[in-house]
Motif scaffolding. Structure first.
Motif, PDB file in Angstrom:
ATOM      1  N   GLY A   2      -1.578  -1.431   1.494  1.00 51.98           N
ATOM      2  CA  GLY A   2      -0.683  -1.146   2.316  1.00 51.98           C
ATOM      3  C   GLY A   2       1.108  -1.611   0.799  1.00 51.98           C
ATOM      4  O   GLY A   2       0.940  -1.667   0.321  1.00 51.98           O
ATOM      5  N   LEU A  33     -12.281   0.367  -5.631  1.00 46.95           N
ATOM      6  CA  LEU A  33     -11.642  -0.364  -5.653  1.00 46.95           C
ATOM      7  C   LEU A  33     -10.587  -0.936  -3.990  1.00 46.95           C
ATOM      8  O   LEU A  33      -9.767  -0.869  -4.680  1.00 46.95           O
ATOM      9  CB  LEU A  33     -11.980  -1.969  -6.370  1.00 46.95           C
ATOM     10  CG  LEU A  33     -13.262  -1.994  -7.491  1.00 46.95           C
ATOM     11  CD1 LEU A  33     -12.548  -2.735  -8.379  1.00 46.95           C
ATOM     12  CD2 LEU A  33     -13.742  -2.603  -6.316  1.00 46.95           C
ATOM     13  N   ARG A  63     -12.969  -8.524  -0.976  1.00 46.06           N
ATOM     14  CA  ARG A  63     -12.065  -8.114  -1.104  1.00 46.06           C
ATOM     15  C   ARG A  63     -11.771  -9.694  -1.765  1.00 46.06           C
ATOM     16  O   ARG A  63     -10.518  -9.089  -3.230  1.00 46.06           O
ATOM     17  CB  ARG A  63     -11.293  -9.147   0.289  1.00 46.06           C
ATOM     18  CG  ARG A  63     -11.220  -7.639   1.418  1.00 46.06           C
ATOM     19  CD  ARG A  63     -10.291  -8.303   2.239  1.00 46.06           C
ATOM     20  NE  ARG A  63     -10.020  -7.351   2.911  1.00 46.06           N
ATOM     21  CZ  ARG A  63      -8.938  -6.542   4.680  1.00 46.06           C
ATOM     22  NH1 ARG A  63      -7.980  -7.898   4.493  1.00 46.06           N
ATOM     23  NH2 ARG A  63      -8.524  -5.810   4.745  1.00 46.06           N
ATOM     24  N   THR A 100      -9.995  -1.748  -0.637  1.00 51.19           N
ATOM     25  CA  THR A 100     -10.635  -2.462   0.548  1.00 51.19           C
ATOM     26  C   THR A 100      -8.629  -2.632   1.006  1.00 51.19           C
ATOM     27  O   THR A 100      -8.801  -3.453   2.360  1.00 51.19           O
ATOM     28  CB  THR A 100     -11.418  -3.263   0.732  1.00 51.19           C
ATOM     29  OG1 THR A 100     -10.658  -4.023  -0.466  1.00 51.19           O
ATOM     30  CG2 THR A 100     -12.912  -3.137   0.133  1.00 51.19           C
ATOM     31  N   MET A 101      -7.970  -3.074   0.082  1.00 47.33           N
ATOM     32  CA  MET A 101      -6.564  -3.747   0.186  1.00 47.33           C
ATOM     33  C   MET A 101      -5.512  -2.560   0.349  1.00 47.33           C
ATOM     34  O   MET A 101      -5.156  -1.888  -0.683  1.00 47.33           O
ATOM     35  CB  MET A 101      -6.291  -5.022  -0.272  1.00 47.33           C
ATOM     36  CG  MET A 101      -7.458  -5.756   0.129  1.00 47.33           C
ATOM     37  SD  MET A 101      -7.256  -7.248  -0.409  1.00 47.33           S
ATOM     38  CE  MET A 101      -7.915  -6.603  -2.779  1.00 47.33           C
ATOM     39  N   ARG A 127     -21.544  -3.646  -4.531  1.00 41.14           N
ATOM     40  CA  ARG A 127     -20.726  -2.354  -3.955  1.00 41.14           C
ATOM     41  C   ARG A 127     -21.888  -1.743  -5.290  1.00 41.14           C
ATOM     42  O   ARG A 127     -21.319  -0.502  -4.527  1.00 41.14           O
ATOM     43  CB  ARG A 127     -19.868  -2.400  -4.446  1.00 41.14           C
ATOM     44  CG  ARG A 127     -19.069  -3.478  -3.346  1.00 41.14           C
ATOM     45  CD  ARG A 127     -17.988  -2.355  -2.789  1.00 41.14           C
ATOM     46  NE  ARG A 127     -16.506  -3.572  -2.911  1.00 41.14           N
ATOM     47  CZ  ARG A 127     -15.357  -3.392  -2.865  1.00 41.14           C
ATOM     48  NH1 ARG A 127     -15.105  -2.084  -3.251  1.00 41.14           N
ATOM     49  NH2 ARG A 127     -14.564  -3.829  -2.525  1.00 41.14           N
ATOM     50  N   ILE A 153     -19.298  -8.130  -8.587  1.00 35.58           N
ATOM     51  CA  ILE A 153     -19.148  -6.849  -7.586  1.00 35.58           C
ATOM     52  C   ILE A 153     -19.962  -5.782  -7.474  1.00 35.58           C
ATOM     53  O   ILE A 153     -20.065  -4.951  -6.816  1.00 35.58           O
ATOM     54  CB  ILE A 153     -17.492  -6.080  -8.336  1.00 35.58           C
ATOM     55  CG1 ILE A 153     -16.213  -6.983  -8.445  1.00 35.58           C
ATOM     56  CG2 ILE A 153     -17.203  -4.754  -7.584  1.00 35.58           C
ATOM     57  CD1 ILE A 153     -14.750  -6.315  -8.975  1.00 35.58           C
ATOM     58  N   GLN A 189       5.255  -5.124   5.936  1.00 37.07           N
ATOM     59  CA  GLN A 189       3.042  -5.366   6.450  1.00 37.07           C
ATOM     60  C   GLN A 189       3.053  -6.118   7.673  1.00 37.07           C
ATOM     61  O   GLN A 189       3.528  -6.360   8.310  1.00 37.07           O
ATOM     62  CB  GLN A 189       3.637  -6.506   4.912  1.00 37.07           C
ATOM     63  CG  GLN A 189       3.357  -5.965   3.277  1.00 37.07           C
ATOM     64  CD  GLN A 189       2.683  -5.051   3.048  1.00 37.07           C
ATOM     65  OE1 GLN A 189       1.988  -5.012   3.536  1.00 37.07           O
ATOM     66  NE2 GLN A 189       3.756  -3.966   2.215  1.00 37.07           N
ATOM     67  N   TYR A 215       4.715  -9.995  -0.927  1.00 40.12           N
ATOM     68  CA  TYR A 215       5.715  -9.177  -1.392  1.00 40.12           C
ATOM     69  C   TYR A 215       6.830 -10.394  -1.361  1.00 40.12           C
ATOM     70  O   TYR A 215       8.055 -10.038  -2.059  1.00 40.12           O
ATOM     71  CB  TYR A 215       6.214  -7.819  -0.650  1.00 40.12           C
ATOM     72  CG  TYR A 215       4.993  -6.683  -0.690  1.00 40.12           C
ATOM     73  CD1 TYR A 215       5.440  -6.425  -1.986  1.00 40.12           C
ATOM     74  CD2 TYR A 215       4.324  -6.208   0.458  1.00 40.12           C
ATOM     75  CE1 TYR A 215       4.528  -5.261  -2.445  1.00 40.12           C
ATOM     76  CE2 TYR A 215       3.277  -5.479  -0.307  1.00 40.12           C
ATOM     77  CZ  TYR A 215       3.362  -4.771  -1.136  1.00 40.12           C
ATOM     78  OH  TYR A 215       2.987  -3.870  -1.931  1.00 40.12           O
ATOM     79  N   GLU A 243     -12.684  -8.438  -5.607  1.00 39.68           N
ATOM     80  CA  GLU A 243     -11.753  -7.594  -5.815  1.00 39.68           C
ATOM     81  C   GLU A 243     -10.685  -8.238  -6.214  1.00 39.68           C
ATOM     82  O   GLU A 243      -9.578  -7.410  -7.303  1.00 39.68           O
ATOM     83  CB  GLU A 243     -11.277  -6.127  -4.335  1.00 39.68           C
ATOM     84  CG  GLU A 243     -10.099  -5.016  -4.968  1.00 39.68           C
ATOM     85  CD  GLU A 243     -10.801  -4.138  -3.971  1.00 39.68           C
ATOM     86  OE1 GLU A 243     -11.514  -3.766  -2.693  1.00 39.68           O
ATOM     87  OE2 GLU A 243      -9.147  -3.952  -3.637  1.00 39.68           O
ATOM     88  N   ALA A 244      -9.570  -8.783  -5.487  1.00 42.73           N
ATOM     89  CA  ALA A 244      -8.482  -9.484  -5.758  1.00 42.73           C
ATOM     90  C   ALA A 244      -9.192 -10.362  -7.354  1.00 42.73           C
ATOM     91  O   ALA A 244      -7.745 -10.374  -8.485  1.00 42.73           O
ATOM     92  CB  ALA A 244      -8.241 -10.736  -4.922  1.00 42.73           C
ATOM     93  N   ASP A 256      -2.152  -7.157  -4.017  1.00 41.09           N
ATOM     94  CA  ASP A 256      -3.864  -7.269  -3.848  1.00 41.09           C
ATOM     95  C   ASP A 256      -4.164  -9.010  -3.469  1.00 41.09           C
ATOM     96  O   ASP A 256      -5.414  -9.138  -2.786  1.00 41.09           O
ATOM     97  CB  ASP A 256      -4.616  -6.254  -4.180  1.00 41.09           C
ATOM     98  CG  ASP A 256      -4.522  -4.833  -3.963  1.00 41.09           C
ATOM     99  OD1 ASP A 256      -3.350  -5.113  -2.544  1.00 41.09           O
ATOM    100  OD2 ASP A 256      -4.416  -3.701  -4.489  1.00 41.09           O
ATOM    101  N   ARG A 260      -0.369 -10.966   2.638  1.00 41.46           N
ATOM    102  CA  ARG A 260       0.637  -9.720   2.170  1.00 41.46           C
ATOM    103  C   ARG A 260       1.947  -9.447   2.317  1.00 41.46           C
ATOM    104  O   ARG A 260       2.336  -9.366   0.522  1.00 41.46           O
ATOM    105  CB  ARG A 260      -0.303  -8.573   2.378  1.00 41.46           C
ATOM    106  CG  ARG A 260      -0.330  -6.928   1.695  1.00 41.46           C
ATOM    107  CD  ARG A 260      -0.854  -6.058   1.695  1.00 41.46           C
ATOM    108  NE  ARG A 260      -0.614  -4.776   1.651  1.00 41.46           N
ATOM    109  CZ  ARG A 260      -1.757  -4.537   0.453  1.00 41.46           C
ATOM    110  NH1 ARG A 260      -3.106  -5.683  -0.131  1.00 41.46           N
ATOM    111  NH2 ARG A 260      -1.544  -3.708  -0.415  1.00 41.46           N
ATOM    112  N   GLU A 264      -3.519 -11.131  -1.353  1.00 40.85           N
ATOM    113  CA  GLU A 264      -4.405 -10.691   0.311  1.00 40.85           C
ATOM    114  C   GLU A 264      -5.835 -11.031   0.324  1.00 40.85           C
ATOM    115  O   GLU A 264      -6.752 -11.560   0.999  1.00 40.85           O
ATOM    116  CB  GLU A 264      -4.782  -9.402   1.281  1.00 40.85           C
ATOM    117  CG  GLU A 264      -4.685  -8.933   1.914  1.00 40.85           C
ATOM    118  CD  GLU A 264      -5.269  -7.714   2.286  1.00 40.85           C
ATOM    119  OE1 GLU A 264      -3.636  -6.701   1.510  1.00 40.85           O
ATOM    120  OE2 GLU A 264      -5.394  -6.883   3.382  1.00 40.85           O
ATOM    121  N   GLY A 265      -5.689 -11.051  -0.929  1.00 42.73           N
ATOM    122  CA  GLY A 265      -7.374 -10.856  -1.248  1.00 42.73           C
ATOM    123  C   GLY A 265      -8.379 -12.219  -1.256  1.00 42.73           C
ATOM    124  O   GLY A 265      -9.189 -12.902  -1.255  1.00 42.73           O
TER     125      GLY A 265
END
Lengths: 117, 494
Positions: free
Chosen positions: A117, A112, B151, A114-115, A104, A100, B299, B308, B154-155, B235, B304, B238-239
């Motif tokens: 919701g 971190l 992403r 980016t996601m 970045r 990472i 969503q 859920y 990050e995940a 997360d 994502r 999604e990633g």
């Protein structure tokens, strides 16, 4: 020294680690905090083992068999396996942090995002 | 290790060996596509071992110093895990071109992770269970980061940090279980607890034991994606690469339910203890269902949203675990876990069908947004129908397996005096209709972005067809699977 003392130290260490894991932003500090929690667990495991082993060996009612010794030594075995597994976890964690950082130039987990919701 | 131990561990060992073989073959072979077929065909070896064990071991056999068992429950999960993995590998034929050159590592990590999950289902000792959990978790963290995009990385990091945190909490609980009972053997824990003098006023009879049990459930709660330990789910879903999300949502969750079922019903299986953890699980189930369904409503990204939805389904499964009959006749006691096993298989087929259809469509469109599925019924009619069928099964509409799974766990809850929990579950199912049907509406009623046809490749098409056929077959003729599940739990639930 009693079992209560050992468990108290373990609980305090665990709480410090948990606090760090929940409040810190730097991924490497997070890994260190989690490591602290693992070591708190090790202390508790060794403590339980240390204070049940003599009871198992010297208690007049309990016969010393391979079984009782094995039971009491489980705590030590547990701690050794935890150390090994924690090392693997940190190795993978640092690899991901480096990957990472290359993309970045940051190790701050609050960036971190980016996601959502 | 005697030959007998090797025999009991043969499914796990052969899966791990297959992972090593794939890595070696990766060094030798120039083209990487054959690796996928080596993995899939190789998985028949552990499957054969598991079948031989199922038919040749009349009693639950225990091996490797009492730490591992090859009983019916473990073998049931072996079948489920091997099947899921084979299907996910077949469906990632096209998708894995995204990490060209690293397909070998991708397959090997997945196989090693499965060997850990299978060991988790077989373990009879808390140290073995912890190690199996780590073996199954660490490769998944690497796989989640496999795309190397922002992403995906990050995940991977989020999954690793939160699973390490949950491991620490789990370990603290396990060590207290060991400290209170003086043994790490799951069968021995129950004997030790029943020999202790219990404080009748306290839950679980002693504070230390309660601390241990609560932390163990919290630790495994992360793996099962139970609220309030579900923060990593959206997360990561999604990633991470889509096949890995399918793998994570089914295999990882099933393995966690296997060990939780074994610990609760074997180590803490006496009637007064069961009454205590049943309340705990019922509350967790209600929170989990509600949180998962409410958060899924808003969503926009389909992966994502399904994250859920996974949380919500963990809640429905917990209803089955909590359904320990208060009247404690053995007939009522078995209905809950039996329903959980049926639900897990139904959920596996359903979720595989949904994710494979999504893989087939997004391979071509490249967008995970729900709006990207607009008018898909005209661009990919067949895949859209299969995806809709899967979503209806997740929602629980007859004649799908998802409907029967819900019927079994909710009726077990009613029979064991948890009618309020069944009511919460039914209300939640109604709420979930909103977001599942929204995807169906988008696919069938909205205008497509363009008229370009979306065609699926043959492997992913075949995998989607198989999963959809399974969810229909078990939705129409559930009795054989139900009988299979009853066999599996009968040795553990007494």
């Amino acid at each position: 020294m009693t079992l209560e003392n050992v468990l108290l130290v373990s609980a305090i260490l665990f709480a410090i680690g948990l606090y760090g894991a929940l409040t810190r932003r730097n991924a490497i500090v997070l890994l260190m905090s989690i490591e602290l929690m693992f070591n708190a667990v090790n202390i508790a495991a060794i403590g339980f083992s240390r204070f049940t082993l003599p009871a198992a060996l010297s208690g007049s009612r309990i016969e010393v068999t391979a079984d009782t010794v094995q039971t009491a030594l489980s705590g030590h075995v547990f701690a050794i396996f935890i150390i090994a597994a924690a090392a693997a976890e940190v190795a993978l964690g640092l690899a991901l942090v480096i990957a990472i950082y290359r993309q970045r130039q940051t190790t701050d987990v609050s960036e971190l995002d980016t996601m959502r919701g | 290790m005697s030959a007998h131990d090797l025999w009991l561990l043969s499914p796990e060992l052969s899966v791990a060996a297959l992972g090593v073989i794939v890595i070696i073959a990766d060094l030798i072979l120039e083209k990487k596509t054959p690796l996928i077929w080596i993995s899939v065909i190789g998985l028949t070896v552990p499957l054969t071992f598991a079948l031989l064990l199922w038919f040749n071991t009349p009693d639950p056999e225990i091996g490797v110093f009492g730490t591992v068992t090859a009983d019916r429950l473990a073998l049931f999960f072996h079948f489920l895990l091997i099947g899921t993995t084979a299907a996910v590998i077949v469906a990632s034929v096209t998708y894995s071109r995204k990490f060209a050159g690293f397909q070998g590592e991708y397959l090997a990590l997945m196989l090693l992770s499965v060997s850990g999950m299978m060991l988790l289902a077989s373990s009879r000792d808390i140290i073995t269970a912890y190690l199996a959990l780590e073996v199954s978790t660490l490769p998944v963290a690497a796989l989640a980061a496999f795309l190397r995009t922002d992403r995906s990385l990050e995940a991977g990091l989020k999954f690793l940090l939160l699973s390490a945190l949950s491991s620490a909490i789990l370990l603290y609980g396990l060590v207290y279980l060991y400290g209170v009972t003086g043994t790490t053997d799951i069968g021995g824990i129950l004997d030790a607890i029943s020999g202790m003098s219990a404080d009748g006023g306290r839950a679980f009879g002693s504070s230390a034991l309660m601390l241990g049990v609560v932390m163990v459930i919290a630790g495994f709660g992360f793996k099962m994606a139970v609220a309030p330990f579900h923060m990593w789910v959206p997360d990561v879903y999604e990633g991470a690469p889509t096949p890995i999300v399918a793998f994570l949502s089914i295999a990882s969750k099933s393995a966690a339910f296997a060990i939780v079922l074994r610990i609760l019903y074997t180590a803490l299986g006496s009637n007064d203890l069961a009454a205590d953890w049943s309340v705990l699980l019922a509350i967790l189930a209600a929170i989990t269902m509600t949180a998962g369904n409410l958060l899924a409503l808003t969503q926009r990204n389909i992966k994502r949203m399904l994250g859920y939805s996974t949380v919500a389904h963990a809640g429905y499964l917990l209803v089955g675990l909590a359904a320990v009959a208060a009247n404690s006749d053995s007939e009522g006691f078995i209905a809950g876990p039996q329903g959980v096993l049926f639900y897990l298989v139904a959920y596996a087929f359903t979720n595989l069908a949904v994710f494979f259809a999504i893989i087939a469509i997004t391979n071509k469109t490249g967008s995970d947004l729900i709006s990207g599925f607009a008018g898909m019924a005209r661009r990919a009619p067949f895949m859209s129908v299969l995806l809709a069928l899967g979503l209806l099964s997740l929602l629980g509409i007859p004649p799908t397996a998802g409907f029967l799974g819900k019927i079994f766990v909710f009726s077990a809850a009613v029979d064991s005096g948890l009618a309020w929990l069944a009511v919460v579950g039914v209300i939640n199912s109604v709420v979930s209709a909103f977001y599942y049907l929204r995807v169906v509406r988008t696919m069938f009623l909205d205008e497509p972005e363009n008229d370009e046809r979306v065609t699926a490749d043959i492997p992913v098409w075949a995998a989607t067809m198989t999963a959809s056929a399974g969810l229909l077959i078990f939705g129409i003729a559930p009795s054989s699977l139900l009988e299979f599940a009853r066999h599996a739990v009968s040795g553990v639930v007494t």
